[in-house]
Scaffold this motif. Structure first.
Motif, short mmCIF file in Angstrom:
data_model
loop_
_atom_site.label_atom_id
_atom_site.label_comp_id
_atom_site.label_asym_id
_atom_site.label_seq_id
_atom_site.Cartn_x
_atom_site.Cartn_y
_atom_site.Cartn_z
N THR A 10 40.30 41.68 37.76
CA THR A 10 39.15 41.81 38.66
C THR A 10 39.67 41.92 40.10
OG1 THR A 10 38.81 39.46 39.09
CG2 THR A 10 37.73 40.38 37.12
N ALA A 13 40.83 46.78 43.16
CA ALA A 13 41.02 47.71 44.28
C ALA A 13 41.46 46.98 45.55
CB ALA A 13 39.73 48.50 44.55
N GLY A 17 45.56 43.51 43.82
CA GLY A 17 45.38 44.45 42.72
C GLY A 17 46.29 45.66 42.84
N ILE A 43 33.48 45.35 42.48
CA ILE A 43 32.07 45.36 42.84
C ILE A 43 31.67 46.82 43.14
CG2 ILE A 43 31.92 42.98 43.60
CD1 ILE A 43 32.48 43.89 46.45
N ALA A 46 33.20 49.10 45.89
CA ALA A 46 34.64 49.39 45.83
C ALA A 46 35.00 50.30 44.66
CB ALA A 46 35.42 48.07 45.74
N VAL A 87 41.23 38.03 40.06
CA VAL A 87 41.70 38.10 41.45
C VAL A 87 40.52 38.26 42.41
CG1 VAL A 87 43.20 39.35 43.05
CG2 VAL A 87 43.85 39.17 40.65
N ALA A 89 37.40 37.90 44.55
CA ALA A 89 36.72 36.72 45.09
C ALA A 89 36.10 37.10 46.41
CB ALA A 89 37.71 35.57 45.27
N ILE A 108 30.14 33.66 41.83
CA ILE A 108 30.93 34.69 41.15
C ILE A 108 31.54 34.13 39.87
CG2 ILE A 108 33.06 36.08 41.29
CD1 ILE A 108 32.48 36.45 44.31
N VAL A 129 43.07 33.62 40.25
CA VAL A 129 43.88 33.80 41.45
C VAL A 129 43.00 33.68 42.71
CG1 VAL A 129 45.42 35.39 42.67
CG2 VAL A 129 45.43 35.31 40.16
N GLY A 130 41.79 34.22 42.62
CA GLY A 130 40.87 34.21 43.76
C GLY A 130 40.59 32.79 44.22
N ASN A 131 40.57 32.59 45.52
CA ASN A 131 40.41 31.24 46.07
C ASN A 131 38.97 30.82 46.26
OD1 ASN A 131 42.99 30.10 46.39
ND2 ASN A 131 43.45 31.67 47.92
N ALA A 133 41.18 28.78 44.09
CA ALA A 133 41.55 29.12 42.71
C ALA A 133 41.32 27.98 41.71
CB ALA A 133 42.99 29.59 42.66
N HIS A 187 46.03 24.63 44.99
CA HIS A 187 46.62 25.78 45.70
C HIS A 187 45.95 25.85 47.06
CE1 HIS A 187 48.01 29.68 46.89
NE2 HIS A 187 46.77 30.07 47.05
N SER A 240 49.44 37.48 51.68
CA SER A 240 50.49 37.84 50.71
C SER A 240 49.90 38.60 49.53
CB SER A 240 51.22 36.60 50.21
OG SER A 240 50.47 35.44 50.42
N ALA A 244 52.30 37.64 45.56
CA ALA A 244 51.25 37.11 44.69
C ALA A 244 51.24 37.87 43.37
CB ALA A 244 49.89 37.21 45.37
P1 NAX Z 1 41.21 41.59 48.90
O1 NAX Z 1 40.01 41.24 49.70
O2 NAX Z 1 42.14 42.65 49.37
O3 NAX Z 1 40.74 42.01 47.43
C1 NAX Z 1 39.78 41.31 46.71
C2 NAX Z 1 39.00 42.34 45.91
O4 NAX Z 1 38.10 41.62 45.07
C3 NAX Z 1 38.17 43.28 46.77
O5 NAX Z 1 38.51 44.62 46.46
C4 NAX Z 1 36.73 42.95 46.39
O6 NAX Z 1 35.89 44.09 46.38
C5 NAX Z 1 36.91 42.39 44.99
N1 NAX Z 1 35.82 41.52 44.53
C6 NAX Z 1 35.07 40.65 45.25
N2 NAX Z 1 34.16 40.05 44.47
C7 NAX Z 1 34.33 40.55 43.23
C8 NAX Z 1 33.67 40.33 42.00
N3 NAX Z 1 32.65 39.48 41.90
N4 NAX Z 1 34.11 41.01 40.91
C9 NAX Z 1 35.13 41.87 41.00
N5 NAX Z 1 35.78 42.13 42.15
C10 NAX Z 1 35.39 41.48 43.26
O7 NAX Z 1 41.97 40.22 48.66
P2 NAX Z 1 43.45 39.97 48.09
O8 NAX Z 1 44.40 39.89 49.22
O9 NAX Z 1 43.71 40.91 46.98
O10 NAX Z 1 43.28 38.48 47.53
C11 NAX Z 1 42.41 38.20 46.45
C12 NAX Z 1 42.23 36.71 46.28
O11 NAX Z 1 43.45 36.07 45.96
C13 NAX Z 1 41.70 35.99 47.52
O12 NAX Z 1 40.70 35.07 47.13
C14 NAX Z 1 42.93 35.25 48.03
O13 NAX Z 1 42.59 34.13 48.79
C15 NAX Z 1 43.58 34.89 46.73
N6 NAX Z 1 45.00 34.52 46.76
C16 NAX Z 1 45.42 33.55 45.90
C17 NAX Z 1 46.75 33.20 45.75
C18 NAX Z 1 47.17 32.16 44.78
O14 NAX Z 1 48.36 31.86 44.76
N7 NAX Z 1 46.31 31.57 43.95
C19 NAX Z 1 47.79 33.83 46.59
C20 NAX Z 1 47.38 35.12 47.19
C21 NAX Z 1 45.94 35.23 47.61
O15 NAX Z 1 45.81 34.72 48.92
#
Ligand code: NAX
Length: 328
Positions: A10, A13, A17, A43, A46, A87, A89, A108, A129-131, A133, A187, A240, A244
């Motif tokens: 997830t 894009a 991802g 979503i 995107a 991922v 979030a 979500i 992964v999404g925070n 997390a 995390h 990062s 990640a």
């Molecule tokens: P981005 O904002 O570049 O990408 C997130 C993507 O998720 C966007 O394309 C958005 O459209 C999509 N999205 C949002 N809601 C959604 C849903 N309900 N269903 C499907 N897709 C959805 O963020 P990115 O840098 O890729 O980071 C993603 C997440 O990882 C963030 O929450 C970030 O905080 C978290 N992280 C967690 C880490 C960990 O170690 N656990 C480390 C890296 C990262 O910071």
């Protein structure tokens, strides 16, 4: 088709991802020779960008990539999925309180938990992964009672790899010589990166002393790991993503193939080990077995210094849990 592993990503894009999907399609996560069907979820706004990611995946001509599906319907993607990498979030925006972020993401992960519960195989392996997390994983599980709790984890492998690399750098060793690092807890900036049980080939002193003792840990190493994500943002203007994506592959690869007599850090449901009682998803030292099971490693040394940090990060997770429960 037969022998093909179905993998959902997830937020495919997004930044992570974009770094992650070529690693998966290239064989880094599942291992050599394993074919993969990628199900990319985004979503609706995107979906255009996601089509571009799909085009680039095709243009890589990966021999192991069986199929790419793009959808904005998680329930469609989750049908019979083997591995689920969550991922996507809601991002933290300027001026947003921690509780607001939690509320956005609770919604979500509640919806995705319900979708997972209704269509996924009970054998699905999930990493969030999404925070935030750990708490997102807790919420997901709450709404996916058909999926065993042991199949739902959150990612702390990036923190683990950061710790391992920083110890190696400090002691002027290659990372392969460093063993036994642990990330405890959330995390977040309260996580406890712990070297008390660390061993480094060629160094006979306890590693805590070899790196500079308690003062060095408290004043430098621990805060540096806790704030590493912020340092990357400050340097790159973006959070990062490459590291990640790499950590997600490490997490899944070890979970699927086993760590042997070594262990790694994974955020899993607390079960009372090390005095951390149930109800939260807490990063622990975990040994994985070939075939996909794992156990929390018992008997590691935890002293008063460690306890103080471990309790602080536990308290944060319990507070996040209370906040999440009050919203849902
Ligand atoms: P981005 O904002 O570049 O990408 C997130 C993507 O998720 C966007 O394309 C958005 O459209 C999509 N999205 C949002 N809601 C959604 C849903 N309900 N269903 C499907 N897709 C959805 O963020 P990115 O840098 O890729 O980071 C993603 C997440 O990882 C963030 O929450 C970030 O905080 C978290 N992280 C967690 C880490 C960990 O170690 N656990 C480390 C890296 C990262 O910071």
């Amino acid at each position: 088709s037969k022998g093909v592993v179905r993998v959902v990503v997830t937020g495919a894009a997004g930044q992570i991802g974009y770094s992650l999907v070529p690693l998966i399609a290239g064989g880094k996560m599942l291992g050599p020779g394993v074919k993969v069907e990628l199900r990319l979820v985004e979503i609706p706004p995107a979906m255009g960008a996601l089509e571009g990611v799909k085009m680039e995946l095709e243009d890589c001509a990966f021999p192991l990539l069986d199929k790419v599906v793009c959808t904005s319907d998680a329930a469609e993607a989750f049908v019979d999925v083997d591995i689920c990498i969550l991922v996507g979030a809601f991002p933290r925006k300027a001026g947003m309180e921690r509780k607001d972020l939690l509320a956005k993401n609770a919604a979500i992960f509640k919806a995705q938990g319900e979708a997972l519960n209704s269509v996924a195989s009970p054998n699905v392996k999930v990493v969030v992964v999404g925070n935030p997390a750990n708490t997102n994983a807790l919420i997901l599980s709450t709404f996916a009672p058909n999926v065993p709790k042991s199949n739902i984890t959150a990612l702390t492998r990036l923190d683990h790899n950061r710790l391992k690399a920083m110890v190696a750098l400090k002691l002027d060793k290659n990372v392969t010589y460093v063993d036994g690092a642990v990330i405890w807890g959330n995390h977040s900036a309260t996580q406890f990166p712990d070297v008390l049980n660390c061993k480094v080939d060629g160094i006979s002193d306890p590693i805590r002393e070899a790196v500079g003792g308690e003062a060095y840990l408290r004043d430098e190493l621990i805060p540096k790991i806790q704030k590493r994500g912020a340092a990357i943002i400050a340097a790159r203007g973006l959070s990062s993503a490459m590291s990640a994506a790499n950590a997600i592959c490490d997490h899944m690869n070890d979970w699927l193939h086993g760590t042997g007599d070594k262990y790694v850090s994974m955020a899993v449901f607390a079960d009372g080990s090390y005095g951390i009682s149930e109800g939260i998803v807490y990063s622990m030292p975990v040994r994985t077995m070939k075939g996909g099971s794992y156990e929390i490693v018992q008997g590691l040394t935890v002293d008063a210094f460690s306890q103080e940090y471990m309790k602080a990060t536990e308290a944060e997770l319990r507070a996040e849990r209370e906040d999440a429960l009050s919203i849902l």
